[in-house]
Enzyme design. Structure first.
Site, mmCIF file in Angstrom:
data_model
loop_
_atom_site.group_PDB
_atom_site.id
_atom_site.type_symbol
_atom_site.label_atom_id
_atom_site.label_comp_id
_atom_site.label_asym_id
_atom_site.label_seq_id
_atom_site.Cartn_x
_atom_site.Cartn_y
_atom_site.Cartn_z
ATOM 1 N N ASP A 1 74.672 -18.904 115.041
ATOM 2 C CA ASP A 1 73.350 -18.654 113.996
ATOM 3 C C ASP A 1 72.050 -18.889 114.986
ATOM 4 O O ASP A 1 72.159 -19.223 115.911
ATOM 5 C CB ASP A 1 73.438 -19.794 112.743
ATOM 6 C CG ASP A 1 73.325 -21.128 113.139
ATOM 7 O OD1 ASP A 1 73.559 -21.341 114.218
ATOM 8 O OD2 ASP A 1 73.134 -21.790 112.206
ATOM 9 N N TYR B 1 68.588 -19.927 116.543
ATOM 10 C CA TYR B 1 67.815 -21.295 116.878
ATOM 11 C C TYR B 1 67.188 -21.751 115.676
ATOM 12 O O TYR B 1 66.625 -20.979 114.966
ATOM 13 C CB TYR B 1 67.110 -21.093 118.044
ATOM 14 C CG TYR B 1 67.706 -20.706 119.368
ATOM 15 C CD1 TYR B 1 68.797 -21.398 120.073
ATOM 16 C CD2 TYR B 1 67.455 -19.430 120.074
ATOM 17 C CE1 TYR B 1 69.410 -20.938 120.969
ATOM 18 C CE2 TYR B 1 68.236 -19.140 121.167
ATOM 19 C CZ TYR B 1 69.167 -19.868 121.570
ATOM 20 O OH TYR B 1 69.749 -19.595 122.663
ATOM 21 N N PHE C 1 71.207 -15.876 120.981
ATOM 22 C CA PHE C 1 71.157 -16.375 122.422
ATOM 23 C C PHE C 1 69.530 -16.235 123.202
ATOM 24 O O PHE C 1 69.223 -16.999 124.108
ATOM 25 C CB PHE C 1 72.314 -16.173 123.611
ATOM 26 C CG PHE C 1 73.517 -16.494 123.292
ATOM 27 C CD1 PHE C 1 73.736 -17.945 123.503
ATOM 28 C CD2 PHE C 1 74.403 -15.630 122.747
ATOM 29 C CE1 PHE C 1 75.047 -18.172 123.235
ATOM 30 C CE2 PHE C 1 75.641 -15.911 122.338
ATOM 31 C CZ PHE C 1 76.053 -17.528 122.477
ATOM 32 N N HIS D 1 82.705 -21.370 125.426
ATOM 33 C CA HIS D 1 81.163 -21.240 125.097
ATOM 34 C C HIS D 1 80.117 -21.716 126.221
ATOM 35 O O HIS D 1 80.647 -22.459 126.759
ATOM 36 C CB HIS D 1 80.719 -22.317 123.980
ATOM 37 C CG HIS D 1 79.402 -21.745 123.033
ATOM 38 N ND1 HIS D 1 78.322 -22.294 123.557
ATOM 39 C CD2 HIS D 1 79.123 -20.836 121.944
ATOM 40 C CE1 HIS D 1 77.191 -21.614 122.724
ATOM 41 N NE2 HIS D 1 77.748 -20.875 121.870
#
Length: 229
Positions: free
Chosen positions: A66, A68, A79, A189
């Site tokens: 989701d 920031y 990202f 991740h």
């Protein structure tokens, strides 16, 4: 909520915009705003990934969870952060892996990935909005129905895409992708909590480019330059 979305995406996803869940999702966002909640990204940037990467140009998909949730960070690209915003730790680690994988120079203190999106890298979050300072606060609002449909539509209607699935959450979306038509690359991740458990050394960026060259598709220039404000 006026959905501004590139024409190719609008045609590919037109059935989704007519679904009851999407009507409910729009109403949910309106209720959040009415109750005084601060929502990220700004309304004009909720569909930024689709505006910046037209459907016909999409060739790589990087899936985030989701947006920031801090002030000024989210601008509709997973990202990525706008110019002038400090790159978060996961993005710093992505740049580290690119340096190691491709031997290119990546910027320090700059994390706007619009240059990737313009080349065909769909920077897709599973939820396209979030409440300020509350991560995952819109995860159950209905966005997953929409973004799952996005992934499924890409898999069905296109060929030779590269899906970069980092972490358990992203990898759970693998069932939406036809591995006979596309390349699916999985790794840990890039978060500082897990990057050293398989993200560093994954070489996903060179592997994506090699796959596309194999099929006569232009590779992505992963080197970021500070050209987007």
């Amino acid at each position: 909520m006026d959905v501004q979305i590139e024409a190719g995406w609008k045609a590919a996803l037109q059935a989704e915009f007519r679904q009851p869940y999407f009507t409910d999702l729009v109403q949910f966002l309106k209720n959040e705003k009415r109750s005084g909640k601060v929502i990220y990204p700004p309304g004009s940037l909720i569909f930024n990934a689709f505006q910046t990467t037209p459907f016909d140009r999409a060739r790589v998909v990087i899936l985030g969870q989701d947006p920031y949730h801090g002030p000024g960070q989210a601008h509709g690209l997973s990202f990525s952060v706008p110019a002038g915003i400090k790159p978060p730790p996961s993005l710093v680690n992505i740049f580290k892996e690119i340096r190691a994988d491709l031997g290119v120079t990546m910027p320090d203190g700059y994390g706007n990935l619009t240059g990737w999106a313009e080349q065909g890298v769909l920077l897709l979050n599973a939820a396209l909005t979030v409440r300020a300072n509350e991560p995952f606060s819109h995860a159950g609002a209905g966005w997953a129905h929409f973004t799952d449909a996005v992934i499924r539509t890409l898999s069905d209607k296109k060929n030779h895409l590269v899906f970069l699935l980092w972490g358990k959450f992203a990898q759970e979306k693998q069932s939406l992708i036809d591995p006979g038509k596309h390349l699916v690359l999985k790794a840990a991740h890039p978060s500082p909590f897990s990057a050293d458990k398989g993200f560093f050394g994954c070489r996903h960026f060179s592997k994506a480019n090699a796959y596309h060259v194999q099929y006569g598709i232009d590779p992505i220039n992963w080197q970021i330059t500070e050209t987007h404000g």
